[in-house]
Design a protein around this motif. Structure first.
Motif, PDB file in Angstrom:
ATOM      1  N   SER A   1      -0.058 -30.039  -7.240  1.00 41.35           N
ATOM      2  CA  SER A   1       0.215 -31.472  -7.399  1.00 41.35           C
ATOM      3  C   SER A   1       1.015 -32.045  -6.228  1.00 41.35           C
ATOM      4  O   SER A   1       1.148 -33.267  -6.104  1.00 41.35           O
TER       5      SER A   1
ATOM      6  N   THR B   1       0.607 -32.816  -2.900  1.00 41.82           N
ATOM      7  CA  THR B   1      -0.498 -32.953  -1.954  1.00 41.82           C
ATOM      8  C   THR B   1      -0.076 -32.635  -0.530  1.00 41.82           C
ATOM      9  O   THR B   1      -0.792 -31.955   0.213  1.00 41.82           O
TER      10      THR B   1
ATOM     11  N   ASP C   1      -4.846 -33.993  -6.126  1.00 39.63           N
ATOM     12  CA  ASP C   1      -5.581 -35.051  -5.421  1.00 39.63           C
ATOM     13  C   ASP C   1      -6.740 -34.357  -4.709  1.00 39.63           C
ATOM     14  O   ASP C   1      -6.653 -33.998  -3.532  1.00 39.63           O
TER      15      ASP C   1
ATOM     16  N   GLU D   1      -9.712 -35.207  -3.594  1.00 34.14           N
ATOM     17  CA  GLU D   1     -10.362 -35.816  -2.441  1.00 34.14           C
ATOM     18  C   GLU D   1      -9.537 -35.649  -1.161  1.00 34.14           C
ATOM     19  O   GLU D   1     -10.061 -35.274  -0.105  1.00 34.14           O
ATOM     20  N   THR D   2      -8.224 -35.897  -1.254  1.00 38.16           N
ATOM     21  CA  THR D   2      -7.358 -35.766  -0.082  1.00 38.16           C
ATOM     22  C   THR D   2      -7.245 -34.317   0.376  1.00 38.16           C
ATOM     23  O   THR D   2      -7.336 -34.008   1.573  1.00 38.16           O
TER      24      THR D   2
END
Length: 358
Positions: free
Chosen positions: A122, A124, A151, A153-154
């Motif tokens: 969590s 990122t 996250d 996508e990131t």
């Protein structure tokens, strides 16, 4: 979120992977009990394919937006991916995740096959930093049993920039709530034993990819290692998928109602819920003993180690010595089922009330 065919996921769960619509064809793909096939076709031998597997694979592939390969278990799928990691390469993985996945990574590391970097998925920024020099980034979101959310996508973008492949374990969310391939992931892994099959009666795993070359590599590995699913299990999983949308909708609604009430109960010190899905974790205010008592005091909730079935189950995760020491000893993971929510709450509340210290 819709399928490229224009159909909603709820419709895809029912319509995909069906036999052709010709007179006297069955509506459902039957169980094909065969190890040997007449030569000259696409299968050749029972380790390379089965029409019953195909029904499950076509349905899950359509839901995830890729091509699916079924495996004997979720762990067979997990280890197949890890076997592709090069000698001495680095794998980034969550510090909190399914024990089987972490144990498989740890086993390979202990034998000098790879190196691991465990991260808070969590966080990122920390995950992105850990991607540098990695060959594979393993994402679980929500995590088991801490329910942290990544996250995707990131992290995926950063991993690809660093030259790493990305795997997402989508067991908890299911393709109805999250489709990692659309967020850039390379491989999606499922323990189909859980929500996909949904009735606590079949062991099966799956990998889904949207790259043909990667699909062929994984297909070859499955045939070479023989980690193929049982025919009956594949049939049960395909049948379970037909009601996935109904089960997820009901279980998630039940979970959200229970979360609201659990947050108000004095016996509960903390409620962990990512905001979607049907897995909830609570930490009991009176500690480890209270958690052990809770899982023995209910009439409807069943103390069991698996999840994702139609029935509501829960367990104190630290009863397993291999669970991460950062998981609270009083944490109870709850898999909310499709029973009447008022019955579920009455059962929980009665048990929780006995744990309140005056």
């Amino acid at each position: 979120m819709s399928d490229p065919s224009g159909l909603s996921p709820a419709t895809v769960t029912v319509t995909a992977g069906r036999p052709s619509r010709e007179p006297d064809q069955p509506l459902n793909t039957p169980i094909t009990m065969a190890s040997t096939y007449v030569a000259g076709g696409d299968i050749d031998y029972g380790r390379y394919g089965n029409p019953t597997w195909s029904a499950f694979e076509e349905t899950l592939g359509a839901l995830e937006g890729g091509r699916c390969l079924a495996f004997a278990t979720g762990m067979a799928a997990v280890t197949t991916v890890l076997d592709l990691v090069g000698q001495g390469a680095t794998v980034v993985a969550p510090v909190h995740a399914y024990q089987g996945s972490l144990m498989a990574i740890g086993d390979l590391e202990a034998r000098g096959r790879l190196q691991s970097r465990l991260v808070d998925i969590s966080d990122t920024e920390a995950v992105v930093a850990a991607c540098e020099g990695a060959a594979l980034v393993w994402i679980e979101s929500p995590t088991n049993p801490a329910l942290e959310v990544a996250d995707i996508e990131t992290i995926t973008a950063a991993a690809h920039e660093a030259g790493a492949y990305v795997v997402v374990d989508n067991t908890f969310a299911t393709p109805l709530l999250q489709r990692p391939l659309t967020l850039g992931a390379d491989i999606v892994v499922h323990s189909g034993t859980k929500y996909l099959a949904g009735h606590s009666d079949a062991l099966i795993g799956a990998l889904v990819v949207d790259d043909d070359e990667l699909y062929q590599v994984l297909l070859g590995r499955r045939g070479l290692t023989g980690s193929t699913p049982g025919t009956v299990e594949a049939w049960l999983a395909a049948r379970g998928l037909r009601t996935l949308h109904l089960r997820v909708e009901r279980a998630q609604a039940n979970a959200q109602t229970l979360v609201e009430r659990l947050r108000e109960h004095p016996a509960v010190a903390e409620v962990r819920y990512p905001g979607f899905g049907a897995i909830v974790a609570i930490v009991l205010a009176e500690g480890e003993l209270a958690a052990d008592l809770l899982v023995r005091k209910t009439r409807i909730w069943v103390h069991a180690t698996s999840l994702g079935g139609v029935e509501s189950t829960f367990e104190r995760r630290r009863r397993w010595r291999t669970e991460a020491p950062t998981i609270p000893v009083a944490l109870v993971r709850m898999s909310v089922g499709i029973e009447d929510v008022e019955d579920l709450w009455a059962d929980l509340e009665t048990a929780l009330d006995t744990l309140v210290v005056p």
